[in-house]
Motif scaffolding. Structure first.
Motif, mmCIF file in Angstrom:
data_model
loop_
_atom_site.group_PDB
_atom_site.id
_atom_site.type_symbol
_atom_site.label_atom_id
_atom_site.label_comp_id
_atom_site.label_asym_id
_atom_site.label_seq_id
_atom_site.Cartn_x
_atom_site.Cartn_y
_atom_site.Cartn_z
ATOM 1 N N PHE A 1 0.848 -1.187 0.000
ATOM 2 C CA PHE A 1 0.000 0.000 0.000
ATOM 3 C C PHE A 1 0.884 1.238 0.000
ATOM 4 O O PHE A 1 2.048 1.194 0.444
ATOM 5 C CB PHE A 1 -0.915 0.005 1.229
ATOM 6 N N CYS A 2 0.340 2.324 -0.480
ATOM 7 C CA CYS A 2 1.067 3.585 -0.523
ATOM 8 C C CYS A 2 0.099 4.738 -0.275
ATOM 9 O O CYS A 2 -1.123 4.579 -0.405
ATOM 10 C CB CYS A 2 1.790 3.768 -1.865
ATOM 11 N N TYR A 3 0.646 5.873 0.053
ATOM 12 C CA TYR A 3 -0.194 7.069 0.216
ATOM 13 C C TYR A 3 0.418 8.220 -0.566
ATOM 14 O O TYR A 3 1.622 8.222 -0.873
ATOM 15 C CB TYR A 3 -0.361 7.425 1.694
ATOM 16 N N LEU A 4 -0.430 9.184 -0.891
ATOM 17 C CA LEU A 4 0.005 10.345 -1.664
ATOM 18 C C LEU A 4 0.350 11.468 -0.699
ATOM 19 O O LEU A 4 -0.486 11.881 0.109
ATOM 20 C CB LEU A 4 -1.102 10.789 -2.633
ATOM 21 N N HIS A 5 1.567 11.955 -0.799
ATOM 22 C CA HIS A 5 2.029 13.005 0.109
ATOM 23 C C HIS A 5 1.268 14.304 -0.107
ATOM 24 O O HIS A 5 1.185 15.141 0.801
ATOM 25 C CB HIS A 5 3.526 13.228 -0.082
ATOM 26 N N ALA A 6 0.695 14.496 -1.290
ATOM 27 C CA ALA A 6 -0.013 15.738 -1.576
ATOM 28 C C ALA A 6 -1.342 15.826 -0.830
ATOM 29 O O ALA A 6 -1.714 16.888 -0.336
ATOM 30 C CB ALA A 6 -0.245 15.874 -3.080
ATOM 31 N N CYS A 7 -2.080 14.713 -0.738
ATOM 32 C CA CYS A 7 -3.419 14.738 -0.137
ATOM 33 C C CYS A 7 -3.599 13.762 1.016
ATOM 34 O O CYS A 7 -4.541 13.897 1.797
ATOM 35 C CB CYS A 7 -4.482 14.474 -1.205
ATOM 36 N N GLY A 8 -2.761 12.749 1.126
ATOM 37 C CA GLY A 8 -2.862 11.786 2.210
ATOM 38 C C GLY A 8 -3.771 10.600 1.934
ATOM 39 O O GLY A 8 -3.970 9.763 2.826
ATOM 40 N N CYS A 9 -4.318 10.472 0.741
ATOM 41 C CA CYS A 9 -5.185 9.335 0.413
ATOM 42 C C CYS A 9 -4.343 8.066 0.250
ATOM 43 O O CYS A 9 -3.217 8.113 -0.257
ATOM 44 C CB CYS A 9 -5.967 9.624 -0.861
ATOM 45 N N VAL A 10 -4.916 6.934 0.665
ATOM 46 C CA VAL A 10 -4.195 5.658 0.687
ATOM 47 C C VAL A 10 -4.789 4.713 -0.351
ATOM 48 O O VAL A 10 -6.018 4.561 -0.437
ATOM 49 C CB VAL A 10 -4.259 5.019 2.087
ATOM 50 N N PHE A 11 -3.908 4.057 -1.134
ATOM 51 C CA PHE A 11 -4.318 3.107 -2.166
ATOM 52 C C PHE A 11 -3.349 1.926 -2.153
ATOM 53 O O PHE A 11 -2.236 2.015 -1.634
ATOM 54 C CB PHE A 11 -4.316 3.756 -3.559
ATOM 55 N N SER A 12 -3.788 0.859 -2.766
ATOM 56 C CA SER A 12 -2.897 -0.288 -2.952
ATOM 57 C C SER A 12 -2.011 -0.033 -4.167
ATOM 58 O O SER A 12 -2.379 0.714 -5.087
ATOM 59 C CB SER A 12 -3.705 -1.569 -3.152
ATOM 60 N N GLU B 1 5.134 11.648 -9.376
ATOM 61 C CA GLU B 1 5.686 10.359 -8.972
ATOM 62 C C GLU B 1 6.377 10.418 -7.614
ATOM 63 O O GLU B 1 6.350 9.443 -6.842
ATOM 64 C CB GLU B 1 6.682 9.883 -10.042
ATOM 65 N N ASP B 2 7.007 11.557 -7.292
ATOM 66 C CA ASP B 2 7.704 11.687 -6.015
ATOM 67 C C ASP B 2 6.748 11.766 -4.834
ATOM 68 O O ASP B 2 7.175 11.601 -3.679
ATOM 69 C CB ASP B 2 8.604 12.922 -6.029
ATOM 70 N N ASP B 3 5.469 12.034 -5.081
ATOM 71 C CA ASP B 3 4.490 12.122 -3.996
ATOM 72 C C ASP B 3 4.006 10.753 -3.528
ATOM 73 O O ASP B 3 3.339 10.662 -2.495
ATOM 74 C CB ASP B 3 3.275 12.953 -4.437
ATOM 75 N N VAL B 4 4.320 9.692 -4.266
ATOM 76 C CA VAL B 4 3.869 8.347 -3.898
ATOM 77 C C VAL B 4 4.858 7.758 -2.894
ATOM 78 O O VAL B 4 6.030 7.558 -3.198
ATOM 79 C CB VAL B 4 3.761 7.443 -5.147
ATOM 80 N N ILE B 5 4.384 7.486 -1.663
ATOM 81 C CA ILE B 5 5.223 6.961 -0.586
ATOM 82 C C ILE B 5 4.689 5.591 -0.163
ATOM 83 O O ILE B 5 3.521 5.455 0.202
ATOM 84 C CB ILE B 5 5.249 7.918 0.611
ATOM 85 N N VAL B 6 5.540 4.593 -0.225
ATOM 86 C CA VAL B 6 5.165 3.220 0.114
ATOM 87 C C VAL B 6 5.064 3.089 1.631
ATOM 88 O O VAL B 6 5.952 3.538 2.374
ATOM 89 C CB VAL B 6 6.177 2.214 -0.459
ATOM 90 N N LEU B 7 4.014 2.445 2.115
ATOM 91 C CA LEU B 7 3.823 2.218 3.539
ATOM 92 C C LEU B 7 4.517 0.926 3.963
ATOM 93 O O LEU B 7 4.339 -0.117 3.322
ATOM 94 C CB LEU B 7 2.330 2.136 3.863
ATOM 95 N N ASN B 8 5.294 1.006 5.030
ATOM 96 C CA ASN B 8 5.985 -0.157 5.591
ATOM 97 C C ASN B 8 6.716 -0.956 4.503
ATOM 98 O O ASN B 8 6.532 -2.166 4.346
ATOM 99 C CB ASN B 8 4.997 -1.067 6.324
ATOM 100 N N GLY B 9 7.549 -0.247 3.750
ATOM 101 C CA GLY B 9 8.261 -0.879 2.644
ATOM 102 C C GLY B 9 9.475 -1.669 3.111
ATOM 103 O O GLY B 9 9.802 -1.749 4.300
ATOM 104 N N SER B 10 10.166 -2.251 2.150
ATOM 105 C CA SER B 10 11.375 -3.030 2.417
ATOM 106 C C SER B 10 12.547 -2.097 2.720
ATOM 107 O O SER B 10 12.424 -0.865 2.668
ATOM 108 C CB SER B 10 11.698 -3.915 1.218
#
Length: 278
Positions: A134-145, A166-175
């Protein structure tokens, strides 16, 4: 010597080998990362925030951590990069309609499915339990798979419609590799913000200096013009009294004037009309 009865000991019974490495249960590790706060280790409850490295926190736990300025403060490794609330983003999560939470097993006599999650992806419906990225968008905070982001490629948020890059996409609990990449992006983002702030500050200072110089120049110009006008008027006044021709009325005051000479010539000699001779 302990081997009575003809028993033959084996090597592993006599020689101690290296200790076995304890293996962590993967299901328990996933549940800890996706269901518990990275600071307080308490169950995640809304409002939930995430840092730029993709870790999940309870917002109240972050506030308590930041407000604690005592010397005995416990420095938590997972929160050393959080200096203020601007370093975290409140997440816009989608609730799982089938999630019953802790109410489903109040007595502790029911099986708990660790793969069940309180939140899902609003696009494809996957549960946010760590099995899928899952990841979230740093611009708005919405979470998607990650699956939804790959299948439906767009430059606007699927949920709120805000644009992102593309830089706004942050992976949650990544490797570890993904965390290192996020660390690099975070440092670049902070450096860029710092340089932009410095440039704005210098530009503002330059504008203030220019306006001050303009005002000073205009005031000095107006003062000089006023002095020039006064000087010109004084010269004009003096030109009439000092350098110009004297009027006849002014000249008649003095005995050297022709009218005074004419009056003196026309005046008879002094005569005593009533002379007394004794």
């Amino acid at each position: 010597m302990g081997c009575d009865g003809g028993t033959i000991p084996k090597r592993h019974e006599l020689v101690k080998g290296p200790k076995k490495v304890e293996q962590v249960d993967k299901n328990a590790a996933l549940a800890a990362r996706w269901n518990y706060c990275a600071i307080s280790q308490r169950p995640l409850r809304k409002p939930i925030v995430a840092c730029e490295l993709g870790r999940l926190y309870n917002k109240d736990a972050v506030i308590e951590y930041l407000l604690d300025t005592s010397p005995e403060k416990c420095i938590i490794v997972t929160a050393t990069h959080i200096k203020n609330l601007k370093d975290v983003k409140q997440l816009n999560l989608t609730d799982n309609p089938t999630w019953k939470g802790d109410k489903a097993n109040t007595k502790g006599d029911k099986y708990e499915d660790l793969q069940r999650a309180a939140f899902i992806c609003p696009v494809v419906g996957l549960e946010m339990n760590g099995r899928q990225k899952f990841c979230y968008l740093h611009a708005c905070g919405c979470v998607f798979s990650e699956r939804a982001m790959k299948e439906i490629k767009t430059e606007v948020c699927h949920k709120c419609g805000e644009s992102f890059n593309e830089d706004d996409v942050i992976v949650l609990n990544g490797s570890k590799e993904e965390m290192a990449d996020l660390q690099r992006k975070m440092e670049e983002r902070k450096l860029k913000a710092k340089l932009l702030k410095k440039a704005r500050k210098s530009k503002t200072t330059e504008t203030v200096v220019k306006s001050a110089l303009t005002e000073a120049k205009s005031s000095s110009t107006s003062t000089a013009s006023g002095k020039a006008c006064k000087l010109a008027s004084g010269i004009t006044k003096r030109s009439h009294t000092e350098t110009g021709e004297k009027s006849e009325a002014y000249k008649s005051i003095f005995t050297s004037h022709s009218s005074a000479k004419r009056a003196r010539e026309e005046k008879p000699n002094w005569i005593t009309h009533t002379a007394y001779y004794y």
